[in-house]
Write an enzyme that holds these catalytic residues in place. Structure first.
Site, mmCIF file in Angstrom:
data_model
loop_
_atom_site.group_PDB
_atom_site.id
_atom_site.type_symbol
_atom_site.label_atom_id
_atom_site.label_comp_id
_atom_site.label_asym_id
_atom_site.label_seq_id
_atom_site.Cartn_x
_atom_site.Cartn_y
_atom_site.Cartn_z
ATOM 1 N N LEU A 277 0.822 -1.211 0.000
ATOM 2 C CA LEU A 277 0.000 0.000 0.000
ATOM 3 C C LEU A 277 0.856 1.261 0.000
ATOM 4 O O LEU A 277 0.456 2.296 -0.499
ATOM 5 C CB LEU A 277 -0.913 0.030 1.234
ATOM 6 C CG LEU A 277 -2.035 -1.005 1.293
ATOM 7 C CD1 LEU A 277 -2.699 -0.982 2.659
ATOM 8 C CD2 LEU A 277 -3.061 -0.740 0.193
ATOM 9 N N GLY A 278 2.030 1.151 0.577
ATOM 10 C CA GLY A 278 2.887 2.337 0.632
ATOM 11 C C GLY A 278 4.022 2.098 1.602
ATOM 12 O O GLY A 278 4.031 1.115 2.328
ATOM 13 N N ASP B 68 2.578 15.116 14.686
ATOM 14 C CA ASP B 68 2.953 15.199 13.267
ATOM 15 C C ASP B 68 1.719 15.173 12.363
ATOM 16 O O ASP B 68 1.547 14.265 11.562
ATOM 17 C CB ASP B 68 3.888 14.029 12.944
ATOM 18 C CG ASP B 68 4.692 14.267 11.680
ATOM 19 O OD1 ASP B 68 4.607 15.374 11.116
ATOM 20 O OD2 ASP B 68 5.405 13.349 11.253
ATOM 21 N N LYS C 216 1.700 -3.588 8.750
ATOM 22 C CA LYS C 216 2.895 -2.767 8.637
ATOM 23 C C LYS C 216 4.099 -3.537 9.150
ATOM 24 O O LYS C 216 4.098 -4.049 10.270
ATOM 25 C CB LYS C 216 2.738 -1.474 9.442
ATOM 26 C CG LYS C 216 3.975 -0.601 9.386
ATOM 27 C CD LYS C 216 3.668 0.816 9.813
ATOM 28 C CE LYS C 216 4.914 1.662 9.809
ATOM 29 N NZ LYS C 216 4.612 3.064 10.083
ATOM 30 N N GLY D 42 7.043 4.227 4.254
ATOM 31 C CA GLY D 42 7.485 5.466 4.858
ATOM 32 C C GLY D 42 8.857 5.275 5.447
ATOM 33 O O GLY D 42 9.521 4.277 5.163
ATOM 34 N N ALA D 43 9.235 6.219 6.297
ATOM 35 C CA ALA D 43 10.573 6.210 6.859
ATOM 36 C C ALA D 43 10.825 4.965 7.695
ATOM 37 O O ALA D 43 11.954 4.508 7.818
ATOM 38 C CB ALA D 43 10.789 7.459 7.687
ATOM 39 N N GLY E 201 8.844 1.885 7.745
ATOM 40 C CA GLY E 201 8.205 0.616 7.464
ATOM 41 C C GLY E 201 7.453 0.592 6.156
ATOM 42 O O GLY E 201 7.326 1.604 5.480
ATOM 43 N N VAL F 101 3.771 -0.749 4.390
ATOM 44 C CA VAL F 101 2.422 -1.183 4.732
ATOM 45 C C VAL F 101 1.851 -2.011 3.577
ATOM 46 O O VAL F 101 1.942 -1.612 2.417
ATOM 47 C CB VAL F 101 1.521 0.035 5.021
ATOM 48 C CG1 VAL F 101 0.120 -0.416 5.407
ATOM 49 C CG2 VAL F 101 2.127 0.885 6.144
HETATM 50 N N1 LIG Z 1 -4.398 1.472 7.944
HETATM 51 C C1 LIG Z 1 -4.090 1.757 6.671
HETATM 52 N N2 LIG Z 1 -4.995 1.565 5.702
HETATM 53 C C2 LIG Z 1 -4.669 1.856 4.411
HETATM 54 N N3 LIG Z 1 -3.506 2.341 3.997
HETATM 55 C C3 LIG Z 1 -2.557 2.548 4.914
HETATM 56 C C4 LIG Z 1 -2.795 2.275 6.292
HETATM 57 N N4 LIG Z 1 -1.679 2.590 6.990
HETATM 58 C C5 LIG Z 1 -0.786 3.028 6.069
HETATM 59 N N5 LIG Z 1 -1.290 3.023 4.835
HETATM 60 C C6 LIG Z 1 -0.578 3.424 3.586
HETATM 61 O O1 LIG Z 1 0.811 3.167 3.713
HETATM 62 C C7 LIG Z 1 1.579 4.332 3.570
HETATM 63 C C8 LIG Z 1 2.767 4.353 4.555
HETATM 64 O O2 LIG Z 1 2.285 4.260 5.871
HETATM 65 P P1 LIG Z 1 2.839 5.125 7.082
HETATM 66 O O3 LIG Z 1 2.702 6.578 6.793
HETATM 67 O O4 LIG Z 1 2.232 4.589 8.312
HETATM 68 O O5 LIG Z 1 4.354 4.740 7.010
HETATM 69 P P2 LIG Z 1 5.487 5.304 7.928
HETATM 70 O O6 LIG Z 1 6.647 4.407 7.766
HETATM 71 O O7 LIG Z 1 4.952 5.519 9.297
HETATM 72 O O8 LIG Z 1 5.772 6.690 7.239
HETATM 73 P P3 LIG Z 1 6.284 8.018 7.913
HETATM 74 O O9 LIG Z 1 6.580 7.733 9.327
HETATM 75 O O10 LIG Z 1 7.446 8.390 7.081
HETATM 76 O O11 LIG Z 1 5.116 8.953 7.717
HETATM 77 C C9 LIG Z 1 0.623 5.466 3.809
HETATM 78 O O12 LIG Z 1 0.976 6.605 3.088
HETATM 79 C C10 LIG Z 1 -0.702 4.893 3.318
HETATM 80 O O13 LIG Z 1 -0.854 5.084 1.948
#
Ligand SMILES: Nc1ncnc2c1ncn2[C@@H]1O[C@H](COP(=O)(O)OP(=O)(O)OP(=O)(O)O)[C@@H](O)[C@H]1O
Lengths: 245, 305
Positions: free
Chosen positions: B29-30, B143, B51, B32-33, B35, B37
């Site tokens: 799905l995506g 944030d 995640k 980030g820094a 992890g 998802v």
């Molecule tokens: N519960 C969810 N349902 C649907 N999509 C999700 C969900 N959680 C995360 N995503 C998708 O996954 C992507 C990355 O998730 P997330 O922002 O939690 O990552 P991260 O590693 O915490 O990023 P950062 O800390 O850099 O913002 C999100 O931009 C979103 O598109």
């Protein structure tokens, strides 16, 4: 557990050391003395690709038990506070892991606990990160190629104190520049809780064509040891004692 | 960015080391820094978001927050929490992961595209409604940014609760554009007003999707950007009031915004009622759509020009 005082050296540089002793060895020494070394490599905004010699940035931080990052000038502020925070957590976690080993036996670290307990331990780490006291000695490479980046450095340092002073633990910052022909490093700002009033700190600088990162780090380490002279008297603390809680 | 230390492709199965639950990866799905998802499915056929990351402490903090805020007073603040575990790969490496509700939504920027500008206000009201609940529990989002939001059935949902901080502590994570410290507008301490500032910046971003930097005098930059946007015209005073520190709580700010959106709609007490009685999301959505329709179709239109 009572939060103690964490000690960090934050090195800001843009190149490879080329003079004097090996900075990686000095960083390892610092770590042994309970001082964490973090390094940020500052790139020019116009620079394309990675310049030579910046691998050293990572190696110094690794040896110093700290965190490293290579960034463009414009993300410097955010990086400086992130690196400092991460390193604090890392130090505290290292300490907590040590405690866990003592309580639970060999090689028991946070990562190896079942999720439930892990959840509780990380809350403790967070708590300590919020409440522990912190000393950061900022060591700025002011060799010629860094000159035009210094206004950004100044801004990032102000920003760092803004971030950290929102914690409940107390902070002390000092700023040193290198190279300095006489004393290797030059004191720009003495220990202070605020980095707000540091106008013109980098205005009068000499810069040679050399980057004595190793000797500068060592000098910074001595400064650290010498720093709490009055504090040592007050707490009866050994300046080289490992950071404890 | 670090290279991902695990390799999960559609069809891979993730089995928890501690709880033994099985999840089949459907797609990424995506990331980030900290992890990546994935969309995943359980043996029972339920779909969730999974995640996986490397920093187990950080992951645990997120789990703690999800557990706390999956549901507060019957209202979902973040995605609800499902499971937390470690996955051991073929080489014996352990990777922490957690499973949460899958939020099937789109980004705020694609949602707002092509919509009339009262949606800027409606989105802000939704954010403030959730923030009010969070603040009541003694926490601050920290944030708050569009990257951490998804719009699902016309409703804004938070997806990343990693920056949620207990009131009174230092903000542990922020993004410059939304950070009042960056703009010279206050401390980086977690208090409700920290989030309120971020809400105004999300409104600014809806008018300036490419965002902008602070320049040499941050406040002037903000003021001039605000003044030169026709989309933000109805909200100009409201946003300025927030910057001047007139709103101390999400509730007060929501009231201010509601006044703007309901202006000249004499006798309409729908939103007022909603604020008092808690009737769940459906009611709120209904109220907002009715209200939006009213704004659209009535004489109020002139106000927006
Ligand atoms: N519960 C969810 N349902 C649907 N999509 C999700 C969900 N959680 C995360 N995503 C998708 O996954 C992507 C990355 O998730 P997330 O922002 O939690 O990552 P991260 O590693 O915490 O990023 P950062 O800390 O850099 O913002 C999100 O931009 C979103 O598109």
């Amino acid at each position: 557990m009572k939060p103690g005082r964490l000690k960090q050296i934050l090195l800001l540089t843009d190149g490879c050391s080329n003079h004097g002793e090996d900075p990686i060895a000095v960083a390892a020494l610092a770590r042994n003395q309970g001082v964490t070394v973090n390094v940020i490599g500052v790139l020019d905004d116009r620079q394309n690709g990675r310049p030579q010699g910046l691998e050293e940035v990572e190696s110094i931080a690794e040896a110093g038990g700290g965190v490293s990052q290579i960034v463009y000038q414009k993300s410097l502020s955010q990086t400086v506070q992130m690196v400092t925070r991460q390193a604090m957590n890392q130090t505290i976690q290292g300490f907590v892991n040590k405690e866990l080993t003592e309580i639970l036996g060999k090689d028991q670290t946070i990562e190896e606990l079942p999720p439930e307990q892990r959840g509780e331990v990380v809350e403790v780490v967070e708590e300590l990160g919020e409440s522990c006291d912190l000393d950061v000695l900022v060591l700025v490479d002011t060799s010629a190629s860094m000159h035009h980046k210094l206004p950004t450095v100044k801004e990032a340092l102000f920003d760092l104190s803004l971030s950290l002073n929102a914690r409940s633990g107390s902070n002390q910052f000092s700023v040193y520049a290198f190279p300095d022909p006489k004393k290797t490093i030059k004191k720009m700002v003495d220990w202070t809780p605020e980095l707000g009033e540091i106008h013109g700190i980098f205005s009068k600088l000499n810069s040679g064509g050399y980057t004595p990162t190793g000797p500068a780090l060592k000098e910074a380490l001595y400064t650290f040891a010498g720093k709490p002279l009055f504090e040592r008297l007050r707490d009866g603390e050994d300046p080289y004692e490992e950071t404890g809680f | 960015m670090k290279k991902r230390a695990f390799n999960l492709t559609p069809g891979s199965q993730v089995i928890g080391k501690w709880n033994g639950h099985k999840y089949m990866i459907i797609k990424e799905l995506g990331f980030g820094a900290c992890g990546t998802v994935f969309l995943c499915r359980t043996l029972q056929g339920d779909t969730y978001a999974l995640k996986m990351g490397e920093d187990s402490s950080r992951m645990m903090l997120e789990v703690n927050m999800l557990k706390k805020f999956g549901k507060v007073q019957g209202v979902k603040l973040g995605p609800s929490f499902v499971d937390v575990d470690d996955w051991v790969d073929q080489k014996g490496g352990a990777h922490p992961f957690y499973v949460m509700e899958y939020i099937d939504g789109i980004s705020l920027s694609s949602f707002i595209k092509g919509k009339t500008n009262e949606w800027i206000g409606i989105c802000a009201i939704q954010l403030l409604t959730d923030l009010e609940k969070l603040h009541e529990c003694g926490y601050v989002f920290g944030d708050l940014k569009t990257d951490n939001l998804l719009v699902s059935s016309s409703r804004i949902r938070w997806i990343d609760v990693g920056g949620v901080t207990a009131s009174g502590r230092a903000i542990k994570e922020y993004t410059e554009f939304y950070d009042r410290g960056y703009w010279g507008m206050g401390m980086r301490r977690s208090e409700p007003t920290y989030d309120l500032f971020a809400v105004t910046m999300i409104m600014m971003e809806m008018a300036y999707p490419a965002k902008f930097e602070k320049g040499s005098s941050p406040l002037k930059t903000l003021e001039s950007k605000l003044a030169s946007s026709s989309q933000l015209k109805p909200y100009r005073q409201f946003i300025q009031s927030c910057w001047k520190g007139r709103y101390k709580s999400a509730q007060a700010m929501k009231a201010g915004l509601t006044d703007i959106l309901l202006k000249r709609q004499e006798g309409s007490s729908r939103l007022q009622k909603r604020r008092d009685g808690r009737r769940g999301e459906e009611m709120e959505l209904a109220a907002l759509s009715i209200f939006a329709a009213a704004v659209f179709g009535s004489a109020v239109v002139s106000f927006w020009l």
